[in-house]
Every structure is written in structure tokens, then in C-alpha cells.
Design a protein around this motif. Structure first.
Motif, PDB file in Angstrom:
ATOM      1  N   ASN A 233      40.945  -8.213 -45.498  1.00 16.94           N
ATOM      2  CA  ASN A 233      40.995  -7.642 -44.153  1.00 16.94           C
ATOM      3  C   ASN A 233      39.945  -6.562 -43.931  1.00 16.94           C
ATOM      4  O   ASN A 233      40.162  -5.594 -43.202  1.00 16.94           O
ATOM      5  CB  ASN A 233      42.398  -7.081 -43.889  1.00 16.94           C
ATOM      6  CG  ASN A 233      43.421  -8.164 -43.641  1.00 16.94           C
ATOM      7  OD1 ASN A 233      43.633  -8.595 -42.509  1.00 16.94           O
ATOM      8  ND2 ASN A 233      44.068  -8.629 -44.709  1.00 16.94           N
ATOM      9  N   ARG A 236      39.078  -4.705 -40.437  1.00 14.75           N
ATOM     10  CA  ARG A 236      40.289  -4.546 -39.628  1.00 14.75           C
ATOM     11  C   ARG A 236      40.984  -3.229 -39.968  1.00 14.75           C
ATOM     12  O   ARG A 236      40.877  -2.724 -41.085  1.00 14.75           O
ATOM     13  CB  ARG A 236      41.260  -5.705 -39.871  1.00 14.75           C
ATOM     14  CG  ARG A 236      40.697  -7.067 -39.481  1.00 14.75           C
ATOM     15  CD  ARG A 236      41.632  -8.183 -39.888  1.00 14.75           C
ATOM     16  NE  ARG A 236      42.931  -8.115 -39.210  1.00 14.75           N
ATOM     17  CZ  ARG A 236      43.159  -8.594 -37.999  1.00 14.75           C
ATOM     18  NH1 ARG A 236      42.180  -9.186 -37.312  1.00 14.75           N
ATOM     19  NH2 ARG A 236      44.354  -8.506 -37.454  1.00 14.75           N
ATOM     20  N   THR A 338      46.048  -5.194 -38.932  1.00 14.17           N
ATOM     21  CA  THR A 338      46.866  -5.890 -39.932  1.00 14.17           C
ATOM     22  C   THR A 338      47.979  -4.929 -40.335  1.00 14.17           C
ATOM     23  O   THR A 338      47.710  -3.833 -40.817  1.00 14.17           O
ATOM     24  CB  THR A 338      46.038  -6.274 -41.163  1.00 14.17           C
ATOM     25  OG1 THR A 338      45.047  -7.233 -40.778  1.00 14.17           O
ATOM     26  CG2 THR A 338      46.921  -6.884 -42.245  1.00 14.17           C
ATOM     27  N   TYR A 361      53.676  -9.191 -33.559  1.00 11.75           N
ATOM     28  CA  TYR A 361      52.987 -10.467 -33.380  1.00 11.75           C
ATOM     29  C   TYR A 361      52.594 -10.672 -31.910  1.00 11.75           C
ATOM     30  O   TYR A 361      51.508 -11.186 -31.600  1.00 11.75           O
ATOM     31  CB  TYR A 361      53.878 -11.624 -33.837  1.00 11.75           C
ATOM     32  CG  TYR A 361      53.759 -11.971 -35.303  1.00 11.75           C
ATOM     33  CD1 TYR A 361      52.525 -12.244 -35.868  1.00 11.75           C
ATOM     34  CD2 TYR A 361      54.888 -12.053 -36.112  1.00 11.75           C
ATOM     35  CE1 TYR A 361      52.412 -12.582 -37.217  1.00 11.75           C
ATOM     36  CE2 TYR A 361      54.794 -12.387 -37.462  1.00 11.75           C
ATOM     37  CZ  TYR A 361      53.555 -12.645 -38.005  1.00 11.75           C
ATOM     38  OH  TYR A 361      53.431 -12.973 -39.327  1.00 11.75           O
ATOM     39  N   ARG A 366      48.151  -9.129 -37.050  1.00 12.83           N
ATOM     40  CA  ARG A 366      48.593  -9.865 -38.234  1.00 12.83           C
ATOM     41  C   ARG A 366      49.696  -9.045 -38.890  1.00 12.83           C
ATOM     42  O   ARG A 366      49.565  -7.830 -39.020  1.00 12.83           O
ATOM     43  CB  ARG A 366      47.453 -10.048 -39.231  1.00 12.83           C
ATOM     44  CG  ARG A 366      46.302 -10.915 -38.764  1.00 12.83           C
ATOM     45  CD  ARG A 366      45.226 -10.973 -39.837  1.00 12.83           C
ATOM     46  NE  ARG A 366      44.016 -11.650 -39.375  1.00 12.83           N
ATOM     47  CZ  ARG A 366      42.878 -11.661 -40.051  1.00 12.83           C
ATOM     48  NH1 ARG A 366      42.802 -11.039 -41.240  1.00 12.83           N
ATOM     49  NH2 ARG A 366      41.816 -12.281 -39.569  1.00 12.83           N
TER      50      ARG A 366
END
Length: 566
Positions: A233, A236, A338, A361, A366
Motif C-alpha cells: 500500500n 496510500r 487503507t 467500504y 480498502r
């Protein structure tokens, strides 16, 4: 049990030759752990925890043990011994010490967390005694407590070997057997085996994960799981929700932040408090330059930021929960986030956690949680670890603790499968008093027990009647009748009805007018003597209005009647 019965019972207890084990919390429930041991003139208390309110306790903040028995015997209480610093083992300390100001013993991090709570409650003149593993502390003439290092999801966790006149009582506290702990301090299995070799009269062993087969994952495994997620990730923003008390988990996250050249922002009051306390005493180590204030994260690029937040259990007021509903003005969740939930839902919290995940969500983030990746390791022993602890100690008597009834039952069955005689196992409940001698174990009586509800500044003033009324209001709403009466002649001078949480007033004029007519008809049918008794009048109105409303709506709102004299 009345106070007089308690005094009589206590007098009898002093003549007993056996050790009395008094369960004040933590049996047939998760949380609120508290056990007292009594012999002759001496009482010691192990742990002092709280639990959080269930869905049928609207408005309640916290739930703590009922310590009536200890307060009535405060002159014999020699001290409180803490196994570790989790809320379900220390959370009730500020409330208990107000009524039971006795010395408290625990490891450095445990007492640092307790001290923070006592300061919040403006409690002074308390005595906190720091102990270390392998240290032995005497209590009165009857008890000597040895602290033994175990692994758990918080630093400074200990089991207790309690020497008593009838033999050793071994209290595991919360534990797991981790051969690769973050701090390198493995549970003192050699000392536990040595104690078992010399003989254990009674084992009190936690049962939380008795339903899980095998061996729990090492905390080191969490590092590997998180490292993979960090690597996948890059670019992010990463938000991690975990228990604020899991200092080893926080340390690993900070270490990963250093590795991936990210800043860390703490979010949530308990997360900030614990991080500050742990860093102050050296249990949490990091360079202050790596930390950024949550108010200044807008100046940090997503790829350079980790937010450590509370809310792994979906608590309504916690940081992650508020982020998921756009009620946290410092963090806005988006498609470049995330979110890692590094915890397992405590039984009863599954729905709240699920709601948070769904909301995250919906915002395009994520979300990673335990069922999707190795981002959490339980701090509680699985079956293989429970068997190992039992095998090392080989107690004469066994009482499973720390779990709901099904956990206690399965733990008892496990012990029996390893050859423990069924008659030497006791399955207890909160309030039970068990007497242990050199040759027997049996329940002798009960003490006042259950729980006290903390609501704001009130402790114990919310009882079953208030809870019933709150539940009634939350489910069926309220219907209020207001009457004006001329006291001189009993004439009805005013009448009004209203409701909250029952039906929408503007769309139910006929219902309300009908209720007024029922009251008018009732009033006209009563004689002067009946009208003069306002208590009886209120009850009669309440009954007739309730019958009318149920006939019309099939609902039973709480009905309040108010009479104003004119």
C-alpha cells in the motif's frame, strides 16, 4: 443476603480452617474480573476490572463489580493485586478505592495506567506498590504472593502463585505462551514447572479461547502481516485501529513507520494517554520526530502517514467509528485510505464492528481485518497452551475462570480429558464462595454480588427499576397526561396530552382527542372523595389511558400523569 446475615456469616468464616475463594466477577461473563481470597483474618483481592454495558443497559457508561462484601470487611482486606493493565482487570480501581482504600500491587506499566485513572478521578492518598516478576509480597499472616511473568497482549502481565495455609493457589491471569514475543521476554515456564513440581492445591485458569484449537499466533507474526500490507500500500494513507493497551502492537507499528519512512498520528483519547504513559516509563520507544499531531496531518502526504486510532471494537464514540460516519472533522475517509482493524471483536461487539467496516467500504476505502490477513494475534491461550499450563501445574483442584459459562464448561471438560477427577472441579458463578481445604473443595455459600452501574457521576444509583423504565421508553416511547385541577371544588380546569417516541402527534389527532375523552369521562364518573386522592387518581388515569392506547395501537408506552393545582 442482609447485612446482619453477612456479619453472622463472617464470624463463622473466621472459625473455618479452609481457604475461602470469593468470586466477585469474571465468571460466566467476559470482563469485570475480581476474585477475593480469604483465610482467617486476612483477605486479598485479585484484579479489579470493569465491563461495558450490554444493549439492555441504555445510558449506562460502565459496569463494575458489587463490592458490598469487601466494604463490610474492609478491616481485613490486606491489599489488591493486579495481574495486568487491561480495563477488564483494572478499570474499576477508581470506584473501588473510594470505598476500599487499601494498598495496590502491580508491575510498572500496570500501575502507571492505574495512576492515570486515579488522577482523572482526583483521587489522592492511595498507595501503589510496584513489583517485578519473581518478587514475593506477604499479605497479613495468611498469604504470600509471587509474581510470575507471562505473555499477553499488554506488557507487564503476570500470573500469581499465592501461598496459603492450605497450599498454593495459582492464578494464571490472562496469558498466552509466545516463544517470540516482541520484547523478548518469554513466559517464565521453568518457574511455573517448578511450582507445579512442588504441588498446586488450586488452579484458577483463564478460559477465553478454550474453543480455539491449536496454538495462538505469535505477536511476531503480526509484524510480518502488517509489513506485507505496508509494502502493498505504498502511496496510500494507512489507518490502523487496535487496542490502545496493546503496547507491543503499537511498538511494531511505529517500527514499521520508521522502516517505511512514515509519520505516526495518534487518534483517540485512550490511544494518546496510553502512548504517553508507556513512553514515559520506557515501555514504548520512539523518536518524537516521527509523531505528528492529528490536527496537522493535512500537511503530511498520504504516502507518508499512519494514523493509529481507537475503535477496533466499533465503539460509538471511538475515533475510527466517527471517521466511518463523517463525524470526525480531523480525518475524512476516502478512496486512497487503507484501514487495518488489528483486533478481534469481543463477543457482543460483532455487529458494531461490522457496521464500521461496511461504512468504510462505502467511502471507497480498502479495509483489512483478521479474517482477511494476519493483522491480529490474540493475547489469550488456545487449547494447546491451556493444556501446557495445566500439565506444568497438575493441580489438585481446578476452577476455570475468565469466560462465559460455555467457556468454563469446555475448559472443565478439557481438564477431565487430561485425567482430572470431575469431583475436584468447580464450575462457579459470580457471588459463589468456595471453600478449599487440603482434601476438599466445595461451595459453602454466596455473598452479595452482581454489578453496579456507572452513569455519569452516579455509581449504583441506576438499578433494575431505572433500567426497566429506560428500556420501556426506548422501545415504546412516552405518553404524558397533564391535568389542571381547582383544589377548592375539584373542577377540571385544564387537560393536555402529548407524547415522545410513541406516535407522530400531527398525524394522530383522533388518537389524542380520544385519550382526552377517556380522561374526561373518567373524571366525571369519580366522586369528590376519589378526586381528592391524587395518587389514586393518577393510577386510575394511567390504567384507563393504557387500556385505550393498547386497544387502538397494540402498543404500551410509558404513561406519566402530572396534576397541576390551580
Amino acid at each position: 443476603m442482609t447485612r446482619q446475615e453477612n456479619v453472622k456469616d463472617n464470624a463463622v468464616a473466621k472459625k473455618h480452617e479452609g481457604l475461602r475463594v470469593i468470586f466477585l466477577g469474571g465468571l460466566c461473563e467476559i470482563g469485570k474480573n475480581m476474585t477475593a481470597l480469604e483465610y482467617g483474618d486476612d483477605i486479598i483481592v485479585v484484579d479489579c476490572g470493569l465491563t461495558f454495558p450490554s444493549i439492555d443497559m441504555p445510558g449506562v457508561d460502565l459496569v463494575i463489580p458489587d463490592i458490598t462484601y469487601l466494604v463490610e470487611n474492609r478491616d481485613r482486606v490486606r491489599g489488591i493485586v493486579l495481574t495486568h493493565g487491561h480495563e477488564d482487570h483494572i478499570g474499576a480501581m477508581p470506584y473501588v478505592l473510594k470505598d476500599l482504600n487499601v494498598p495496590v500491587f502491580g508491575t510498572k506499566i500496570t500501575l502507571a495506567l492505574v495512576e492515570g485513572k486515579l488522577r482523572e478521578h482526583k483521587l489522592e492518598n492511595f498507595v501503589l506498590n510496584t513489583v517485578a516478576p519473581k518478587q514475593v509480597v506477604p499479605f497479613g499472616k495468611s498469604f504470600r504472593v509471587e509474581f510470575i511473568r507471562v505473555n499477553h497482549s499488554i506488557a507487564g502481565s503476570c500470573a500469581l502463585a499465592i501461598n496459603t495455609p492450605v497450599g498454593v493457589v495459582f492464578h494464571t491471569g490472562d496469558f498466552k505462551i509466545d516463544f517470540t514475543p516482541v520484547d523478548g521476554a518469554i513466559a517464565d515456564l521453568p518457574r511455573i514447572a517448578e511450582i507445579g513440581k512442588h504441588g498446586v492445591q488450586l488452579l484458577l485458569s483463564e478460559s477465553t479461547n478454550v474453543e480455539r484449537t491449536g496454538h495462538s499466533m505469535s505477536e511476531a507474526g503480526v509484524y510480518r502481516g502488517l509489513n506485507t500490507i505496508f509494502n502493498d500500500n505504498e502511496g496510500r494513507r494507512i489507518i490502523i485501529a487496535t487496542f490502545s493497551s496493546n503496547i507491543h502492537r503499537i511498538q511494531q507499528i511505529i517500527d514499521l513507520a520508521v522502516k517505511y519512512k512514515r509519520k505516526v498520528a495518534f487518534s483517540g483519547r485512550s490511544m494518546l494517554n496510553v502512548a504517553e504513559i508507556a513512553a514515559k516509563i520506557g515501555e514504548l520507544r520512539y523518536d518524537k520526530d516521527i509523531v505528528v499531531d492529528i490536527d496537522r496531518i493535512k500537511n503530511v502526504a498520504d504516502k507518508e502517514l499512519i494514523i493509529l486510532a481507537t475503535g477496533s471494537q466499533g465503539e460509538p464514540s471511538a475515533a475510527l467509528t466517527r471517521m466511518s460516519t463523517d463525524e470526525f472533522n480531523k480525518v475524512t475517509i476516502g478512496a486512497n485510505d487503507t484501514i487495518i482493524i488489528s483486533a478481534t471483536p469481543i463477543p457482543g461487539n460483532e455487529r458494531m464492528v461490522s457496521n464500521v467496516v461496511n461504512n468504510l467500504y462505502r467511502k471507497g476505502a480498502r479495509v483489512v481485518y483478521e479474517s482477511l490477513a494476519e493483522v491480529h494475534a490474540s493475547g489469550h491461550a488456545y487449547q494447546d497452551e491451556l493444556r501446557m499450563m495445566y500439565s506444568l501445574l497438575r493441580p489438585k483442584f481446578f476452577v476455570p475462570i475468565h469466560g462465559e459459562y460455555r467457556h468454563l464448561k469446555k475448559h472443565a471438560e478439557m481438564a477431565m480429558s487430561m485425567g482430572h477427577p470431575p469431583q475436584n472441579i468447580f464450575l462457579g458463578d459470580v457471588g459463589n464462595v468456595v471453600e478449599v481445604t487440603k482434601s476438599t473443595i466445595k461451595q459453602v455459600n454466596n455473598v452479595p454480588s452482581g454489578y453496579l452501574l456507572v452513569d455519569g457521576l452516579g455509581v449504583g444509583d441506576v438499578g433494575s427499576t431505572v433500567l426497566r423504565d429506560r428500556k420501556h421508553l426506548s422501545e415504546d416511547g412516552m405518553f404524558m397526561v397533564v391535568l389542571g385541577i381547582d383544589r377548592r371544588n375539584g373542577e377540571l380546569t385544564a387537560l393536555d396530552v402529548t407524547s415522545r417516541g410513541f406516535v407522530y402527534i400531527r398525524e394522530n389527532d383522533d388518537l389524542f382527542e380520544g385519550a382526552k375523552q377517556v380522561i374526561k369521562d373518567l373524571y366525571e364518573a369519580l366522586d369528590q372523595k376519589e378526586l381528592a386522592d391524587w395518587g389514586n387518581l393518577k393510577n386510575t388515569i394511567r390504567k384507563d389511558v393504557a387500556n385505550y392506547l393498547f386497544k387502538k395501537t397494540q402498543r404500551r408506552p410509558m404513561i406519566l400523569t402530572m396534576i397541576l393545582e390551580s
